[in-house]
Motif scaffolding. Structure first.
Motif, mmCIF file in Angstrom:
data_model
loop_
_atom_site.group_PDB
_atom_site.id
_atom_site.type_symbol
_atom_site.label_atom_id
_atom_site.label_comp_id
_atom_site.label_asym_id
_atom_site.label_seq_id
_atom_site.Cartn_x
_atom_site.Cartn_y
_atom_site.Cartn_z
ATOM 1 N N ALA A 419 0.826 -1.207 0.000
ATOM 2 C CA ALA A 419 0.000 0.000 0.000
ATOM 3 C C ALA A 419 0.862 1.259 0.000
ATOM 4 O O ALA A 419 0.526 2.262 -0.653
ATOM 5 C CB ALA A 419 -0.933 0.001 1.211
ATOM 6 N N LEU A 420 1.994 1.201 0.700
ATOM 7 C CA LEU A 420 2.886 2.345 0.751
ATOM 8 C C LEU A 420 3.554 2.577 -0.605
ATOM 9 O O LEU A 420 3.699 3.727 -1.053
ATOM 10 C CB LEU A 420 3.937 2.138 1.840
ATOM 11 N N GLU A 423 1.108 4.220 -2.865
ATOM 12 C CA GLU A 423 0.937 5.632 -2.514
ATOM 13 C C GLU A 423 2.109 6.465 -3.019
ATOM 14 O O GLU A 423 1.913 7.524 -3.651
ATOM 15 C CB GLU A 423 0.812 5.778 -0.993
ATOM 16 N N LYS A 424 3.329 6.005 -2.766
ATOM 17 C CA LYS A 424 4.505 6.767 -3.143
ATOM 18 C C LYS A 424 4.645 6.890 -4.658
ATOM 19 O O LYS A 424 5.220 7.881 -5.155
ATOM 20 C CB LYS A 424 5.759 6.115 -2.564
ATOM 21 N N THR A 428 -3.072 6.506 -6.338
ATOM 22 C CA THR A 428 -3.988 6.900 -5.269
ATOM 23 C C THR A 428 -5.167 7.654 -5.866
ATOM 24 O O THR A 428 -5.075 8.245 -6.952
ATOM 25 C CB THR A 428 -3.291 7.815 -4.253
ATOM 26 N N HIS A 431 -4.389 11.440 -6.416
ATOM 27 C CA HIS A 431 -3.571 11.736 -7.594
ATOM 28 C C HIS A 431 -4.378 11.589 -8.870
ATOM 29 O O HIS A 431 -4.280 12.420 -9.792
ATOM 30 C CB HIS A 431 -2.341 10.820 -7.641
#
Length: 442
Positions: A419-420, A423-424, A428, A431
């Motif tokens: 999930a991270l 996101e990075k 998302t 975005h």
């Protein structure tokens, strides 16, 4: 030492020496290979490239260069045959044709056409549809988990399915839990444990599919599709009806890092002519992906998530390749998602709605199926008069055919929780919403 290597595998190895141009010796060798039981046979013949050309024997140029007229003439002179195109003795041709016709008729008459040949290895669209499970709105499963449930739910109407995986049976969903492993001593088994042999698994699946009577299903992690690409390509080239199941389909794999996070694989499979590629959004699209694969005249790659996804669809987007999942009266743009990113697109639509911006959301599990629609049908789903923003956790390569803007990952991933990483790398809702707003106002 090739002979020693294959003997160590348990193969029967025959090394007859320099007999490659001795037809009688070859017949003896091949008869011995045919009659051997208990292991496959490897016959190792020592040959001379370019033989019997006086100019080209044992020369590497003979491998890729066609013989010109002079080389053909000199070879025929050595062979003692007339220097004329496509010469073959008439008595030999006549005898060959008579033998083939007579023997062929006898064998075909004795063999006949049996019911299993007509029915085994195939299922009607309606029969399989009736057996598909339907997942309710509360379902939360990774699509790899949903695939196993679908495979097992349809097992009773598809006894010809032979599942397997390359050392990742429990992780990919390509598993029939209620059956045992297939082996030489247990032919009733319906699960093959291929080991860490992706290419060999793919090759075996193509062979089984072309033999007929079997629908082979084989699974591995998506990034390992690269190990079996020649087999996938051969399946497409030969229209072999087999099902390649690729799980752990994006940077959502997480901590295994970029070596195990597929980025370019989806685009590369979509580029193979004749390969049906489906990336379902949820459990219901996974069920319909299985329906599409089992009734398709050729190979299918089903791309599945590692991570859990909510049930968002009724599966109907698979047949046409895309469908409107969320519709508004006067859309200002269309968001297009595949796989686990369909939920991202829906969340982005909710964010935009809070700002008074209305958009449609399309689930697009299959480019190739969508591409078979006529232009009017395509435009009803993806109006070209509107901005079209795709979101997919992979390279954006190829999306220009359908989208005006794309949110994707045009770099390798990173080692962190899935999930991270998403996101990075910009996968998302916020975005996607920002990109959509920019597209609408530009």
């Amino acid at each position: 030492d090739v002979a020693a290597r294959f003997r160590s595998y348990g193969w029967n190895v025959i090394e007859p020496g320099d007999v490659a141009n001795d037809c009688d010796a070859l017949e003896t060798v091949l008869a011995a290979a045919r009659d051997h039981r208990g292991a496959p046979t490897l016959v190792m013949l020592r040959t001379h490239i370019g033989f019997p050309s006086p100019e080209m024997t044992d020369k590497h140029e003979a491998h890729g260069n066609p013989f010109n007229a002079e080389l053909v003439s000199s070879a025929k002179k050595v062979m003692g045959i007339p220097d004329e195109p496509f010469f073959a003795p008439k008595e030999l041709v006549d005898a060959y044709r008579e033998h083939c016709a007579t023997k062929g008729a006898q064998l075909w008459s004795a063999f006949g056409v049996h019911d299993w040949q007509k029915n085994f290895g195939a299922i009607s669209h309606g029969e399989l549809t009736a057996a598909l499970p339907v997942f309710d709105a509360d379902t939360k499963l990774a699509t790899r988990q949903a695939f196993q449930k679908v495979l097992e739910a349809t097992g009773s109407v598809m006894p010809f399915v032979l599942a397997g995986a390359a050392d990742l049976t429990g992780n990919t969903g390509a598993k029939l839990a209620s059956t045992s492993g297939y082996s030489a001593s247990h032919r009733a088994g319906k699960q093959i444990y291929y080991g860490i042999r992706e290419h060999a698994m793919g090759a075996a699946m193509v062979g089984m599919a072309l033999h007929g009577g079997i629908l082979p299903v084989g699974g591995t992690f998506f990034v390992f599709a690269d190990y079996m690409r020649p087999s996938i390509r051969l399946a497409a080239l030969s229209k072999a009806r087999c099902v390649f199941v690729f799980s752990h389909d994006s940077v959502g794999v997480g901590e295994d890092g970029p070596t195990h996070q597929p980025v370019e694989q989806l685009a590369s499979l979509r580029a193979i002519p004749g390969l049906q590629v489906i990336r379902p959004a949820d459990a219901n699209e996974t069920a319909h992906a299985w329906l599409a694969a089992a009734t398709f005249d050729g190979p299918t790659a089903i791309i599945l998530s590692r991570q859990t996804v909510p049930a968002l669809t009724d599966g109907s987007a698979v047949a046409p390749g895309a469908a409107v999942l969320h519709a508004v009266a006067k859309p200002q743009a269309t968001l297009i998602g595949t796989g686990s990113e369909v939920s991202v697109a829906l969340d982005a639509a909710k964010l935009l709605e809070k700002e008074g911006i209305l958009v449609n959301v399309v689930s697009m599990p299959s480019w190739d199926r969508f591409s078979r629609l006529d232009s009017q049908q395509q435009d009803a789903i993806l109006p070209r008069s509107l901005p079209r923003i795709s979101v997919e956790a992979g390279t954006t390569f190829g999306w220009a055919a359908f989208a005006s803007q794309s949110v994707g990952i045009d770099r390798f991933g990173a080692s962190a929780p899935g999930a991270l990483v998403m996101e990075k790398l910009g996968i998302t809702a916020s975005h996607v919403a920002a990109v959509a707003k920019s597209a609408i106002t530009s």
